[in-house]
Design a protein around this motif. Structure first.
Motif, PDB file in Angstrom:
ATOM      1  N   MET A  23       0.812  -1.219   0.000  1.00  0.00           N
ATOM      2  CA  MET A  23       0.000   0.000   0.000  1.00  0.00           C
ATOM      3  C   MET A  23       0.842   1.265   0.000  1.00  0.00           C
ATOM      4  N   ALA A  24       2.130   1.142   0.245  1.00  0.00           N
ATOM      5  CA  ALA A  24       2.992   2.322   0.352  1.00  0.00           C
ATOM      6  C   ALA A  24       3.618   2.731  -0.975  1.00  0.00           C
ATOM      7  N   VAL A  25       3.421   1.939  -2.013  1.00  0.00           N
ATOM      8  CA  VAL A  25       4.072   2.210  -3.299  1.00  0.00           C
ATOM      9  C   VAL A  25       3.018   2.414  -4.388  1.00  0.00           C
ATOM     10  N   PRO A  26       3.408   3.001  -5.526  1.00  0.00           N
ATOM     11  CA  PRO A  26       2.416   3.364  -6.547  1.00  0.00           C
ATOM     12  C   PRO A  26       1.990   2.256  -7.485  1.00  0.00           C
ATOM     13  N   ASN A  27       2.737   1.148  -7.576  1.00  0.00           N
ATOM     14  CA  ASN A  27       2.375   0.111  -8.540  1.00  0.00           C
ATOM     15  C   ASN A  27       2.907  -1.247  -8.083  1.00  0.00           C
ATOM     16  N   PRO A  28       2.386  -2.344  -8.670  1.00  0.00           N
ATOM     17  CA  PRO A  28       2.813  -3.684  -8.248  1.00  0.00           C
ATOM     18  C   PRO A  28       4.294  -3.956  -8.456  1.00  0.00           C
ATOM     19  N   GLU A  29       4.885  -3.381  -9.514  1.00  0.00           N
ATOM     20  CA  GLU A  29       6.314  -3.600  -9.739  1.00  0.00           C
ATOM     21  C   GLU A  29       7.138  -3.027  -8.591  1.00  0.00           C
ATOM     22  N   ALA A  30       6.775  -1.844  -8.153  1.00  0.00           N
ATOM     23  CA  ALA A  30       7.479  -1.242  -7.029  1.00  0.00           C
ATOM     24  C   ALA A  30       7.253  -2.027  -5.751  1.00  0.00           C
ATOM     25  N   ALA A  31       6.065  -2.597  -5.602  1.00  0.00           N
ATOM     26  CA  ALA A  31       5.774  -3.416  -4.414  1.00  0.00           C
ATOM     27  C   ALA A  31       6.679  -4.635  -4.363  1.00  0.00           C
ATOM     28  N   GLY A  32       6.860  -5.293  -5.506  1.00  0.00           N
ATOM     29  CA  GLY A  32       7.752  -6.448  -5.548  1.00  0.00           C
ATOM     30  C   GLY A  32       9.186  -6.075  -5.226  1.00  0.00           C
ATOM     31  N   ASN A  33       9.622  -4.923  -5.722  1.00  0.00           N
ATOM     32  CA  ASN A  33      10.993  -4.472  -5.449  1.00  0.00           C
ATOM     33  C   ASN A  33      11.177  -4.088  -3.989  1.00  0.00           C
ATOM     34  N   LEU A  34      10.181  -3.409  -3.411  1.00  0.00           N
ATOM     35  CA  LEU A  34      10.289  -2.977  -2.024  1.00  0.00           C
ATOM     36  C   LEU A  34      10.305  -4.171  -1.075  1.00  0.00           C
ATOM     37  N   ALA A  35       9.622  -5.245  -1.456  1.00  0.00           N
ATOM     38  CA  ALA A  35       9.544  -6.428  -0.593  1.00  0.00           C
ATOM     39  C   ALA A  35      10.730  -7.365  -0.746  1.00  0.00           C
ATOM     40  N   MET A  36      11.655  -7.065  -1.655  1.00  0.00           N
ATOM     41  CA  MET A  36      12.794  -7.951  -1.882  1.00  0.00           C
ATOM     42  C   MET A  36      13.653  -8.197  -0.639  1.00  0.00           C
ATOM     43  N   PRO A  37      13.794  -7.239   0.310  1.00  0.00           N
ATOM     44  CA  PRO A  37      14.566  -7.548   1.524  1.00  0.00           C
ATOM     45  C   PRO A  37      14.036  -8.743   2.302  1.00  0.00           C
ATOM     46  N   LEU A  38      12.761  -9.079   2.142  1.00  0.00           N
ATOM     47  CA  LEU A  38      12.219 -10.244   2.824  1.00  0.00           C
ATOM     48  C   LEU A  38      12.818 -11.536   2.274  1.00  0.00           C
ATOM     49  N   VAL A  39      13.357 -11.481   1.068  1.00  0.00           N
ATOM     50  CA  VAL A  39      14.065 -12.626   0.485  1.00  0.00           C
ATOM     51  C   VAL A  39      15.562 -12.523   0.736  1.00  0.00           C
ATOM     52  N   LEU A  40      16.094 -11.305   0.699  1.00  0.00           N
ATOM     53  CA  LEU A  40      17.542 -11.118   0.817  1.00  0.00           C
ATOM     54  C   LEU A  40      18.051 -11.272   2.241  1.00  0.00           C
ATOM     55  N   LEU A  41      17.268 -10.841   3.242  1.00  0.00           N
ATOM     56  CA  LEU A  41      17.735 -10.932   4.629  1.00  0.00           C
ATOM     57  C   LEU A  41      18.056 -12.361   5.068  1.00  0.00           C
ATOM     58  N   PRO A  42      17.242 -13.370   4.691  1.00  0.00           N
ATOM     59  CA  PRO A  42      17.625 -14.733   5.084  1.00  0.00           C
ATOM     60  C   PRO A  42      18.964 -15.178   4.510  1.00  0.00           C
ATOM     61  N   LEU A  43      19.361 -14.590   3.397  1.00  0.00           N
ATOM     62  CA  LEU A  43      20.631 -14.975   2.781  1.00  0.00           C
ATOM     63  C   LEU A  43      21.819 -14.513   3.609  1.00  0.00           C
ATOM     64  N   VAL A  44      21.622 -13.492   4.455  1.00  0.00           N
ATOM     65  CA  VAL A  44      22.710 -13.003   5.305  1.00  0.00           C
ATOM     66  C   VAL A  44      22.406 -13.308   6.772  1.00  0.00           C
ATOM     67  N   SER A  45      21.676 -14.393   6.983  1.00  0.00           N
ATOM     68  CA  SER A  45      21.361 -14.863   8.338  1.00  0.00           C
ATOM     69  C   SER A  45      22.135 -16.154   8.582  1.00  0.00           C
ATOM     70  N   SER A  46      21.712 -16.902   9.597  1.00  0.00           N
ATOM     71  CA  SER A  46      22.355 -18.190   9.883  1.00  0.00           C
ATOM     72  C   SER A  46      21.673 -19.336   9.149  1.00  0.00           C
ATOM     73  N   ALA A  47      20.966 -19.032   8.056  1.00  0.00           N
ATOM     74  CA  ALA A  47      20.243 -20.071   7.324  1.00  0.00           C
ATOM     75  C   ALA A  47      21.178 -21.109   6.715  1.00  0.00           C
ATOM     76  N   PHE A  48      22.348 -20.671   6.223  1.00  0.00           N
ATOM     77  CA  PHE A  48      23.221 -21.563   5.485  1.00  0.00           C
ATOM     78  C   PHE A  48      24.492 -21.934   6.248  1.00  0.00           C
ATOM     79  N   ILE A  49      24.996 -21.011   7.061  1.00  0.00           N
ATOM     80  CA  ILE A  49      26.168 -21.302   7.898  1.00  0.00           C
ATOM     81  C   ILE A  49      25.975 -20.616   9.249  1.00  0.00           C
ATOM     82  N   PRO A  50      26.610 -21.113  10.308  1.00  0.00           N
ATOM     83  CA  PRO A  50      26.496 -20.452  11.611  1.00  0.00           C
ATOM     84  C   PRO A  50      27.022 -19.026  11.556  1.00  0.00           C
ATOM     85  N   ALA A  51      26.349 -18.128  12.259  1.00  0.00           N
ATOM     86  CA  ALA A  51      26.783 -16.726  12.279  1.00  0.00           C
ATOM     87  C   ALA A  51      28.191 -16.588  12.843  1.00  0.00           C
ATOM     88  N   GLY A  52      28.583 -17.490  13.749  1.00  0.00           N
ATOM     89  CA  GLY A  52      29.897 -17.413  14.352  1.00  0.00           C
ATOM     90  C   GLY A  52      31.040 -17.681  13.396  1.00  0.00           C
TER      91      GLY A  52
END
Length: 254
Positions: free
Chosen positions: A171-200
């Protein structure tokens, strides 16, 4: 009919509408689900032996599967809720939201429909990824029935939290394309979490980024199949996402 009964009826109608859209246009949901499934197969069969040795499990990919799957399940939630952001934005840009505001229906039913429909879609996606993981060797024989219920509850709560955030983004963006781009951190953040290797095992300067974000606590709680203070992340995100989405929705004409 009481106000509560009307709210339930209208919200149920909107949930049904949302699910019908998924059935009629399944391509977006399938595309979002392909990402975690392909990553699961890639990391297990291409990097599995090396990654398992790196986390101290020996050169045996079965140990890495057990480590990887909880992270991929949480990543599945992040990738699937993008559909909610796009769907809400489509309703806004096509004038459907304005039309619903003028109708004699429960005002919040449109948002409830998007949120509940998205959570159901997310849980179906998590079940699909879980089934693929089980087919390639994931086992959790040590978990009790209570721990399994706790794990499902955590996944549902996390899906609810991220869905409210995604609805606000839509609801914060003007079109669906922008909505998909704005929501991309929800996919990118797990990639820099402990999903694949321990944070330590990450570089010292990078460890705080991996540790102090909502995905890592959810993943680690799911790995242990225990409920702890990490769930506060889910509750905070749910409340913030709901209030943000409701505020944006209420900006429209009364």
């Amino acid at each position: 009919m009481s106000s509560l009964a009307l709210a339930v009826r209208d919200s149920s109608t909107m949930v049904r509408r949302n699910l019908l859209h998924v059935r009629r246009y399944p391509s977006m949901t399938l595309n979002l689900l392909l990402t975690p499934i392909m990553m699961l197969l890639l990391f297990v069969y291409v990097f599995g032996d090396v990654m398992s040795a790196g986390i101290g499990g020996g050169a045996d990919r079965s140990g890495y599967i057990a480590y990887l799957v909880p992270g991929l399940l949480v990543l599945t939630i992040g990738s699937t809720v993008i559909g909610a952001a796009v769907s809400v934005s489509m309703d806004m840009t096509q004038g459907l939201t304005a039309r619903f505001r003028t109708m004699a229906i429960y005002r919040g039913s449109l948002l409830v429909g998007h949120v509940v429909g998205s959570v159901l879609r997310v849980l179906a996606g998590v079940a699909l990824v879980g089934a693929v993981a089980a087919a390639i060797g994931f086992r959790s024989a040590d978990a009790t029935a209570v721990e399994w219920m706790a794990a499902v509850g955590l996944l549902t709560l996390f899906a609810l939290a991220l869905t409210w955030i995604a609805v606000g983004m839509g609801m914060a963006v003007p079109n669906p394309e922008a909505a998909g781009n704005l929501a991309m951190p929800l996919v990118l953040l797990p990639l820099v979490s402990s999903a694949f290797i321990p944070a330590g095992t990450m570089p010292g300067w990078f460890q705080p980024i991996a540790e102090y974000q909502p995905f890592t606590p959810a993943i680690e709680t799911l790995r242990g199949l225990l409920l702890g203070t990490e769930i506060a992340w889910c509750l905070v995100l749910t409340v913030l996402g709901h209030r943000w989405s409701q505020a944006l929705f209420n900006r429209g004409p009364k």
